[in-house]
Design a protein around this motif. Structure first.
Motif, short mmCIF file in Angstrom:
data_model
loop_
_atom_site.label_atom_id
_atom_site.label_comp_id
_atom_site.label_asym_id
_atom_site.label_seq_id
_atom_site.Cartn_x
_atom_site.Cartn_y
_atom_site.Cartn_z
N GLU A 175 0.82 -1.20 0.00
CA GLU A 175 0.00 0.00 0.00
C GLU A 175 0.87 1.26 0.00
O GLU A 175 0.52 2.26 -0.62
CB GLU A 175 -0.96 0.00 1.20
N ALA A 176 2.02 1.20 0.69
CA ALA A 176 2.95 2.33 0.68
C ALA A 176 3.51 2.55 -0.73
O ALA A 176 3.65 3.69 -1.18
CB ALA A 176 4.08 2.10 1.68
N VAL A 177 3.80 1.47 -1.43
CA VAL A 177 4.27 1.59 -2.81
C VAL A 177 3.19 2.22 -3.68
O VAL A 177 3.47 3.09 -4.51
CB VAL A 177 4.70 0.20 -3.35
N TYR A 178 1.94 1.80 -3.49
CA TYR A 178 0.85 2.38 -4.26
C TYR A 178 0.66 3.86 -3.95
O TYR A 178 0.29 4.64 -4.83
CB TYR A 178 -0.45 1.61 -4.05
N CYS A 179 0.90 4.28 -2.72
CA CYS A 179 0.84 5.71 -2.39
C CYS A 179 1.91 6.48 -3.16
O CYS A 179 1.65 7.58 -3.66
CB CYS A 179 1.03 5.92 -0.89
N ILE A 180 3.08 5.89 -3.27
CA ILE A 180 4.15 6.53 -4.05
C ILE A 180 3.76 6.59 -5.52
O ILE A 180 4.01 7.60 -6.20
CB ILE A 180 5.48 5.77 -3.83
N VAL A 181 3.12 5.54 -6.03
CA VAL A 181 2.67 5.54 -7.43
C VAL A 181 1.63 6.63 -7.66
O VAL A 181 1.66 7.31 -8.70
CB VAL A 181 2.11 4.15 -7.81
#
Length: 184
Positions: free
Chosen positions: A27-33
């Protein structure tokens, strides 16, 4: 239940609870995306604001790139929201609630109609879940507005080196065939 004790979370790390980052790294990676998609949209539009539309290879246009960035943005937003709503479902059931709410939370993480039903059911009782449902609705209606970001204007530009001319003919036959200039 992700953040629960080691018996319910299923994640073990030397007999201790897993860290939040370990559980929520995707989910943190998706926030960065999401942030990168927004930056990419601005970085694509800003240099051409008020300028002619660029001619890029492979028939790419600014609208094509905006559509790609918007699709990536929506997918990342919906992934984060779906995971969050699934987690909030279990938080909601930490107290006695109707079993039908389980279905409502589940459907809200899957689409527009389920999100609207959850908003109607909650009516502000769970603010975080309501925000999640609103984000789902916003992600699904963003497409028409994303294409409005780029607007093309038609400009007339005078070319002082060009000479204007209007083609004409002198003879026209009844059959609709052009015979030629000066021929009867």
């Amino acid at each position: 239940f992700r953040a629960g004790n080691s018996q319910t979370s299923g994640n073990y790390k030397d007999g201790q609870h897993s860290t939040v980052l370990h559980n929520w790294w995707l989910e943190a990676v998706y926030c960065i995306v999401v942030v990168c998609s927004l930056v990419a949209i601005v970085a694509t539009i800003y240099p051409y604001d008020g300028k002619p539309i660029p001619q890029w290879p492979y028939h790419l246009s600014i609208n094509t790139l905006i559509a790609i960035y918007t699709t990536v943005l929506k997918a990342a937003m919906l992934m984060i929201t779906a995971e969050g709503l699934s987690q909030l479902k279990w938080v909601w059931f930490s107290r006695h609630r109707p079993l039908e709410d389980l279905t409502r939370y589940d459907m809200a993480s899957r689409g527009l109609w389920g999100s609207l039903r959850l908003l109607w059911t909650l009516r502000g009782r769970d603010i975080v879940a309501s925000i999640g449902a609103l984000v789902t609705v916003a992600a699904l209606v963003i497409d028409p507005f994303a294409q409005q970001v780029v607007q093309a204007y038609t400009y007339s530009i005078a070319n002082p080196k060009a000479q204007a001319s209007t083609p004409r003919t002198n003879v026209y036959s009844e059959l609709g065939q052009h015979i030629g200039a000066g021929i009867d």
